[in-house]
Design an enzyme around this catalytic site. Sequence first.
Site, PDB file in Angstrom:
ATOM      1  N   ASP A  35      76.905  23.791 115.755  1.00 45.24           N
ATOM      2  CA  ASP A  35      78.112  24.656 115.757  1.00 45.24           C
ATOM      3  C   ASP A  35      79.149  24.705 116.593  1.00 45.24           C
ATOM      4  O   ASP A  35      78.813  24.856 117.775  1.00 45.24           O
ATOM      5  CB  ASP A  35      77.310  26.323 115.788  1.00 45.24           C
ATOM      6  CG  ASP A  35      78.400  27.407 115.268  1.00 45.24           C
ATOM      7  OD1 ASP A  35      79.583  26.926 115.351  1.00 45.24           O
ATOM      8  OD2 ASP A  35      77.835  28.272 114.950  1.00 45.24           O
TER       9      ASP A  35
ATOM     10  N   ARG B  91      86.940  25.393  91.884  1.00 42.98           N
ATOM     11  CA  ARG B  91      85.797  25.501  92.512  1.00 42.98           C
ATOM     12  C   ARG B  91      85.357  23.975  93.189  1.00 42.98           C
ATOM     13  O   ARG B  91      84.917  23.887  94.375  1.00 42.98           O
ATOM     14  CB  ARG B  91      84.526  26.212  91.852  1.00 42.98           C
ATOM     15  CG  ARG B  91      83.176  26.139  92.841  1.00 42.98           C
ATOM     16  CD  ARG B  91      82.339  27.014  92.130  1.00 42.98           C
ATOM     17  NE  ARG B  91      82.323  27.390  90.880  1.00 42.98           N
ATOM     18  CZ  ARG B  91      82.015  26.463  89.570  1.00 42.98           C
ATOM     19  NH1 ARG B  91      81.186  25.259  89.991  1.00 42.98           N
ATOM     20  NH2 ARG B  91      82.057  27.037  88.599  1.00 42.98           N
TER      21      ARG B  91
ATOM     22  N   LYS C  21      87.908  31.293 113.630  1.00 47.74           N
ATOM     23  CA  LYS C  21      87.950  31.607 115.163  1.00 47.74           C
ATOM     24  C   LYS C  21      89.221  30.303 115.548  1.00 47.74           C
ATOM     25  O   LYS C  21      90.403  30.520 115.389  1.00 47.74           O
ATOM     26  CB  LYS C  21      86.923  31.167 115.847  1.00 47.74           C
ATOM     27  CG  LYS C  21      85.565  31.908 115.282  1.00 47.74           C
ATOM     28  CD  LYS C  21      85.717  33.255 115.385  1.00 47.74           C
ATOM     29  CE  LYS C  21      84.917  33.914 114.676  1.00 47.74           C
ATOM     30  NZ  LYS C  21      83.150  33.684 114.545  1.00 47.74           N
TER      31      LYS C  21
ATOM     32  N   TYR D 225      74.791  32.632 117.913  1.00 47.10           N
ATOM     33  CA  TYR D 225      75.875  33.746 117.134  1.00 47.10           C
ATOM     34  C   TYR D 225      74.659  34.518 116.255  1.00 47.10           C
ATOM     35  O   TYR D 225      74.096  34.162 115.697  1.00 47.10           O
ATOM     36  CB  TYR D 225      76.765  32.936 116.336  1.00 47.10           C
ATOM     37  CG  TYR D 225      77.609  34.053 115.630  1.00 47.10           C
ATOM     38  CD1 TYR D 225      78.467  34.571 116.340  1.00 47.10           C
ATOM     39  CD2 TYR D 225      77.338  34.077 114.034  1.00 47.10           C
ATOM     40  CE1 TYR D 225      79.292  35.523 115.497  1.00 47.10           C
ATOM     41  CE2 TYR D 225      78.190  35.033 113.507  1.00 47.10           C
ATOM     42  CZ  TYR D 225      78.945  35.642 113.908  1.00 47.10           C
ATOM     43  OH  TYR D 225      79.814  36.536 113.345  1.00 47.10           O
TER      44      TYR D 225
HETATM   45  C1  LIG Z   1      82.020  33.813 113.882  1.00 43.99           C
HETATM   46  C2  LIG Z   1      80.999  32.832 113.963  1.00 43.99           C
HETATM   47  C3  LIG Z   1      80.104  32.460 112.920  1.00 43.99           C
HETATM   48  C4  LIG Z   1      80.368  32.983 111.723  1.00 43.99           C
HETATM   49  O1  LIG Z   1      81.447  32.589 110.950  1.00 43.99           O
HETATM   50  P1  LIG Z   1      82.172  33.686 109.888  1.00 43.99           P
HETATM   51  O2  LIG Z   1      83.356  32.882 109.962  1.00 43.99           O
HETATM   52  O3  LIG Z   1      82.252  34.940 110.708  1.00 43.99           O
HETATM   53  O4  LIG Z   1      81.311  33.786 108.775  1.00 43.99           O
HETATM   54  C5  LIG Z   1      79.260  31.311 113.315  1.00 43.99           C
HETATM   55  N1  LIG Z   1      79.211  30.634 114.375  1.00 43.99           N
HETATM   56  C6  LIG Z   1      79.751  31.195 115.685  1.00 43.99           C
HETATM   57  C7  LIG Z   1      79.618  30.524 116.971  1.00 43.99           C
HETATM   58  C8  LIG Z   1      80.661  31.933 115.447  1.00 43.99           C
HETATM   59  O5  LIG Z   1      81.363  32.461 116.600  1.00 43.99           O
END
Ligand SMILES: *Cc1c(COP(=O)(O)O)cnc(C)c1O
Length: 393
Positions: free
Chosen positions: A182, A56, A207, A109
């Site tokens: 983000d 961890r 992504k 998001y």
């Molecule tokens: C998918 C996404 C998230 C969340 O991520 P997870 O891996 O699904 O928890 C946050 N911000 C954006 C812009 C996203 O596309």
Amino acid sequence: MTTDRPADSAGFATRAIHAGQAPDPTTGAVVPPIYATSTYAQDGVGGLRNGYEYSRSGNPTRTALEECLASLEGGSHGFAFASGLAAEDTVLRALCRSGDHLVVPHDAYGGTFRLFDRVHAQWGITATPVDLTDLAAVEAAIQPGKTTMLWLETPTNPLLAIADIAALAELAGWHGITTVVDNTFASPYLQQPLALGADVVVHSTTKYCGGHSDVVGGAVVVGDAELADKVRFHQNAMGAVAGPFDAWLVLRGLKTLALRMERHSDNAEAIARFLAEHPSVSETIYPGLTSHSGHDVARRQMRRFGGMVSFRVAAGEQAAVELCARTKVFTLGESLGGVESLIEHPGRMTHASVAGTALEVPADLVRLSVGIEEVNDLLEDLDQALGTTGSVR
Ligand SMILES: *Cc1c(COP(=O)(O)O)cnc(C)c1O
């Protein structure tokens, strides 16, 4: 394990392949092994080998990914998490306290907004959704002495609005506010927020970083040791870490990020041009189009414009929903950023949870995650799917 970084002056594609990934000193393996271990033998009590004690707190496969992510974002420290939302939650708990106020994107998001609105709100952290393209509105939303964080997402999901990172980070700096970006939609290849003045970068590595729709993961990158200490403490104390196999998958994905983003951008540009001319489409939203209101800012802060394209179907909601079921190469599904093209209806799918809030999206909107297939196949697929929308009532 050696985790030498190539020189920071090395090109992006070189760092993507080598940062944190020197050949394994024991065997010469060129790919970091998946260290499927929870614990590590100690040489006498407290005699840790390279600092590894318990997985961890640290795992060599994860370390390789964390060093690579830090290098690609131009940061000093990277942290890998079990999901993007786990990364975001860790940032919020590391840096915010009850009573704090956040300024957040009005088209964030959906899961991020839910985290602010339904989870952290219960702990006394409030968030005001604002149109980040309106600098005056952002400034007006800042509550002196109470606002501690400005949360940016650019391009946004699914409306692909462009926030001016440098201008907003400067504004936040005047108010002593931490800027978090983000960077999921752009990926570190297209945009590097720390260099534009942001303090913290978060990713859903699910992504583009992972890029193959085979892993869920998240990341945080910072450029400063004090922030890194807070994130590291909370990563370990909260425990939402990336497992070694997941870390390995993201690391493998990162090796081709530069190539993939070029191809995603090539294909998306061609599709945006096609949709912009199509009679069944009332509006095409892509930052690479000169008609996009954020085009100039996007040109300044992004290398290219990425693989996400949204558009509105002239015949309305029902036609948009039916269109999503008619494509054959584009798969109907949530998520984005993988090699395969995806299509979705945000209003009923990814953004269903924000219906009735400030984040509601147009009902006739369709979102494409343009993959890296042959562009002609993608264009033909959209053409056949759009062909009959005009007649759909
Ligand atoms: C998918 C996404 C998230 C969340 O991520 P997870 O891996 O699904 O928890 C946050 N911000 C954006 C812009 C996203 O596309």
